[in-house]
Design a protein around this motif. Structure first.
Motif, PDB file in Angstrom:
ATOM      1  N   GLY A  41      -9.252  29.062  32.974  1.00  0.00           N
ATOM      2  CA  GLY A  41      -8.173  28.397  33.710  1.00  0.00           C
ATOM      3  C   GLY A  41      -7.667  27.191  32.956  1.00  0.00           C
ATOM      4  N   ALA A  42      -7.819  25.987  33.498  1.00  0.00           N
ATOM      5  CA  ALA A  42      -7.324  24.770  32.854  1.00  0.00           C
ATOM      6  C   ALA A  42      -8.132  24.478  31.603  1.00  0.00           C
ATOM      7  N   ALA A  43      -7.453  23.835  30.642  1.00  0.00           N
ATOM      8  CA  ALA A  43      -8.101  23.450  29.392  1.00  0.00           C
ATOM      9  C   ALA A  43      -9.122  22.358  29.647  1.00  0.00           C
ATOM     10  N   THR A  44     -10.295  22.505  29.061  1.00  0.00           N
ATOM     11  CA  THR A  44     -11.353  21.519  29.201  1.00  0.00           C
ATOM     12  C   THR A  44     -11.469  20.700  27.925  1.00  0.00           C
ATOM     13  N   GLY A  49     -11.442  20.205  21.981  1.00  0.00           N
ATOM     14  CA  GLY A  49     -12.165  19.825  20.768  1.00  0.00           C
ATOM     15  C   GLY A  49     -12.357  21.002  19.819  1.00  0.00           C
ATOM     16  N   SER A  50     -12.732  22.160  20.360  1.00  0.00           N
ATOM     17  CA  SER A  50     -12.932  23.326  19.502  1.00  0.00           C
ATOM     18  C   SER A  50     -11.626  23.752  18.849  1.00  0.00           C
ATOM     19  N   TRP A  51     -10.525  23.682  19.571  1.00  0.00           N
ATOM     20  CA  TRP A  51      -9.230  24.038  18.982  1.00  0.00           C
ATOM     21  C   TRP A  51      -8.846  23.063  17.866  1.00  0.00           C
ATOM     22  N   ALA A  81     -19.869  22.589  14.295  1.00  0.00           N
ATOM     23  CA  ALA A  81     -19.478  21.860  15.506  1.00  0.00           C
ATOM     24  C   ALA A  81     -18.607  22.722  16.410  1.00  0.00           C
ATOM     25  N   TYR A  82     -17.768  23.565  15.804  1.00  0.00           N
ATOM     26  CA  TYR A  82     -16.915  24.453  16.601  1.00  0.00           C
ATOM     27  C   TYR A  82     -17.771  25.397  17.444  1.00  0.00           C
TER      28      TYR A  82
END
Length: 381
Positions: A41-44, A49-51, A81-82
């Motif tokens: 749903g909504a971006a967390t 951070g991963s993007w 980290a990703y």
């Protein structure tokens, strides 16, 4: 409109290949992250951070040619980290794998192995933390892929190193070959000119006729030397220049060597034995140069008056024996061309010995082998 030719399509290389790979991986990562957003749903914060890490890692890959080590560590740490932040097993791992291969191909094997270990530890930490699709099986497969990538990079580095070493060896051999040719041509001619010039100076006042004869011999020797020098330098000609018309040196021109040595005051006799079949080009050239250098040494160092050149044409071996009656033991230094003659014989799998003869003087004995059917080889050449 001209028809489309699929053969014109070429895969990108160099920096363009890095850009294409980074763009493809970023697009696939975006698809994976988009599916994640559709599920959650909504971006967390972890998704954002991963993007951001994915974009940074992909953007760093085109810089690996200028800064391979910093880019390698950045892509490895960024990918680790990703995988700690992301809940999907995206294709971002391709970027550090490409950086690892490039480092291993450059010979940086220890650094590549250390980076691979860090990657496995990072992905393994993600599996232990329960990060989505990252499982123990994925960690195990990643470790195998990284070992294979580092091994392939090491193999490529070894092949490139071997190819460079072979190129250097061929260049060195070519320089030595040209140096031997120039030494044989110039050394022989200059020795004859030196002896004749000294004779002309000595006879200038007392016997002008003999001095004129010596100067004529100098003129002929310099003419022959220039001709041979031009033929030797033909190997350095450019492709658009005319090919040399002078035939290559060989035993068919031994009479010229005898005539040149005779002008320098030597009494030269040539004894031939065996069937005078055509020789392979390499053997013919080596035999000519060995006789030439032996006569040059006799003129320059020994003070000999008589020289016997023996040529024996065997079924598989050409034997050359040059004997003089000069002061043999006093002239066996490294500057006498003996080293060059020995190298010529060894290059053909033969042998050469040079030293005092049994009855005094100096003797050069060379054995030059050649394969069966050398007559056909010589005629073809």
């Amino acid at each position: 409109m001209p028809p489309f030719d699929i053969r014109r399509l070429r895969p990108p290389t160099g920096p363009r290949a890095d850009l294409a790979l980074a763009g493809l991986v970023l697009a696939l990562t975006a698809v994976a992250e988009g599916q994640r957003l559709g599920t959650e749903g909504a971006a967390t914060a972890s998704a954002t951070g991963s993007w951001a890490l994915a974009v940074a890692v992909c953007a760093a890959l085109p810089l690996r040619r200028a800064q391979p080590l910093p880019v390698g560590w950045f892509t490895v740490l960024g990918t680790g980290a990703y995988y700690l932040l992301s809940t999907v097993d995206g294709p971002l791992v391709v970027i550090p794998v490409a950086a690892l291969y490039a480092l291993a191909a450059r010979g940086r094997l220890r650094v590549s192995a250390a980076m691979a270990a860090v990657m496995v530890v990072g992905v393994g930490a993600g599996a232990l933390a329960g990060t989505g699709d990252v499982t123990g099986t994925a960690v195990f497969m990643l470790a195998g892929w990284l070992v294979a990538v580092v091994a392939l990079g090491a193999m490529r580095h070894g092949r490139l190193t071997y190819a460079e070493e072979q190129a250097r060896l061929r260049a060195t051999e070519e320089r030595l070959r040209i140096a031997r040719e120039l030494h044989d041509v110039i050394g022989h001619t200059m020795s004859v000119i030196h002896v004749q010039a000294a004779s002309a100076l000595h006879r200038m006042r007392r016997n002008p006729a003999l001095a004129e004869e010596a100067l004529t011999a100098i003129k002929e020797s310099s003419k022959d030397g220039l001709r041979d020098l031009r033929a030797t330098l033909g190997v350095l000609r450019q492709a658009d220049e005319e090919a040399p018309t002078t035939p290559p040196p060989g035993l068919s021109r031994i009479d010229e060597l005898v005539h040149s040595a005779t002008r320098a005051g030597l009494d030269v006799r040539v004894d031939r034995a065996g069937e005078r079949a055509p020789l392979p080009a390499a053997v013919d050239l080596a035999a000519y140069r060995i006789v030439q250098e032996s006569l040059t040494n006799a003129v320059r160092h020994s003070g000999a008056r008589h020289v016997v050149v023996g040529l024996h044409h065997g079924e598989r071996t050409m034997v050359i024996r040059v004997e003089d009656d000069g002061r043999g033991p006093a002239r066996a230094g490294p500057g006498d061309g003996i080293t060059g003659m020995t190298e010529r014989a060894r290059a053909l799998g033969g042998t050469l010995t040079a030293g005092p003869g049994p009855a005094g003087g100096f003797t050069v004995l060379a054995r030059l082998p050649f394969p069966d059917g050398h007559g056909a080889i010589g005629r073809g050449t």
